[in-house]
Design a protein around this motif. Structure first.
Motif, PDB file in Angstrom:
ATOM      1  N   HIS A   1      26.631 -32.430  28.164  1.00  0.00           N
ATOM      2  CA  HIS A   1      27.082 -31.790  29.404  1.00  0.00           C
ATOM      3  C   HIS A   1      26.062 -31.995  30.532  1.00  0.00           C
ATOM      4  N   ASN A   2      24.788 -31.781  30.217  1.00  0.00           N
ATOM      5  CA  ASN A   2      23.754 -31.930  31.246  1.00  0.00           C
ATOM      6  C   ASN A   2      23.690 -33.349  31.783  1.00  0.00           C
TER       7      ASN A   2
ATOM      8  N   GLY B   1      26.688 -34.065  33.958  1.00  0.00           N
ATOM      9  CA  GLY B   1      26.569 -33.393  35.247  1.00  0.00           C
ATOM     10  C   GLY B   1      25.638 -34.108  36.209  1.00  0.00           C
TER      11      GLY B   1
ATOM     12  N   HIS C   1      27.302 -37.295  37.427  1.00  0.00           N
ATOM     13  CA  HIS C   1      28.339 -36.953  38.413  1.00  0.00           C
ATOM     14  C   HIS C   1      27.737 -36.579  39.758  1.00  0.00           C
ATOM     15  N   ARG C   2      26.681 -35.808  39.757  1.00  0.00           N
ATOM     16  CA  ARG C   2      26.040 -35.374  41.007  1.00  0.00           C
ATOM     17  C   ARG C   2      25.555 -36.547  41.852  1.00  0.00           C
TER      18      ARG C   2
ATOM     19  N   ALA D   1      31.280 -35.720  29.268  1.00  0.00           N
ATOM     20  CA  ALA D   1      31.889 -34.406  29.526  1.00  0.00           C
ATOM     21  C   ALA D   1      32.978 -34.109  28.498  1.00  0.00           C
TER      22      ALA D   1
ATOM     23  N   SER E   1      32.455 -26.500  30.803  1.00  0.00           N
ATOM     24  CA  SER E   1      32.775 -27.877  30.423  1.00  0.00           C
ATOM     25  C   SER E   1      34.096 -28.343  31.024  1.00  0.00           C
TER      26      SER E   1
ATOM     27  N   ASN F   1      35.376 -27.265  33.794  1.00  0.00           N
ATOM     28  CA  ASN F   1      35.136 -27.415  35.224  1.00  0.00           C
ATOM     29  C   ASN F   1      34.451 -28.747  35.531  1.00  0.00           C
ATOM     30  N   LEU F   2      33.422 -29.090  34.763  1.00  0.00           N
ATOM     31  CA  LEU F   2      32.723 -30.358  34.990  1.00  0.00           C
ATOM     32  C   LEU F   2      33.662 -31.535  34.784  1.00  0.00           C
TER      33      LEU F   2
ATOM     34  N   HIS G   1      36.080 -31.894  37.666  1.00  0.00           N
ATOM     35  CA  HIS G   1      35.441 -32.448  38.866  1.00  0.00           C
ATOM     36  C   HIS G   1      35.170 -33.946  38.721  1.00  0.00           C
ATOM     37  N   ILE G   2      34.784 -34.375  37.533  1.00  0.00           N
ATOM     38  CA  ILE G   2      34.552 -35.807  37.302  1.00  0.00           C
ATOM     39  C   ILE G   2      35.865 -36.574  37.456  1.00  0.00           C
TER      40      ILE G   2
ATOM     41  N   THR H   1      39.691 -23.423  33.574  1.00  0.00           N
ATOM     42  CA  THR H   1      38.395 -22.956  34.063  1.00  0.00           C
ATOM     43  C   THR H   1      38.551 -21.618  34.766  1.00  0.00           C
TER      44      THR H   1
END
Length: 142
Positions: free
Chosen positions: A60-61, A64, A67-68, A80, A101, A103-104, A107-108, A126
């Protein structure tokens, strides 16, 4: 005393470092440390449960951070999905970690222009999880 790379205290410190780097806008090093942490967790010789929360968090990290910085979104999506799959196996369906998870991943997918039903379902799930844990006026729901 030195700890091995997958020791819980090392993983906790790595997570805090990654979040600090993200907060300070140092996404290059955040990705570098996330990738190293993830590789340590996935290295079978370290004896980590490959279906455990630690691996899910590492996945997950890294997803993220990628993605950022608008990096390889296909890699971020795969990571993800892995985090969500593992968390769905080990936590109840309304657990906050599953909401995070979902939510991420949503967004991806949105960043890739994938605005189909799956993305909508992930955002709805979410929100439902966040409402259950925080109420309608929570920090993630208001």
């Amino acid at each position: 005393e030195a700890y091995d790379p997958v020791h819980p205290q090392v993983q906790e410190a790595a997570g805090m470092l990654i979040h600090c780097l993200i907060h300070n806008g140092d996404l290059f090093n955040a990705e570098r440390f996330s990738q190293q942490t993830y590789e340590n967790l996935r290295d079978r010789k370290n004896g980590m449960d490959q279906e455990g929360e630690e691996v899910a968090m590492g996945s997950h990290n890294l997803a993220g951070v990628i993605h950022r910085q608008d990096g390889n979104l296909l890699k971020a999506e795969k990571l993800a999905r892995e985090a969500l799959r593992i968390r769905s196996l080990i936590h109840s369906s309304d657990d906050d970690r599953i909401g995070v998870s979902c939510n991420l991943l949503a967004h991806i997918l949105k960043s890739q222009g994938k605005l189909e039903d799956e993305t909508k379902r992930l955002f709805e799930r979410t929100l439902a999880i966040y409402i259950m844990s925080e109420g309608p006026d929570g920090v993630n729901t208001a």
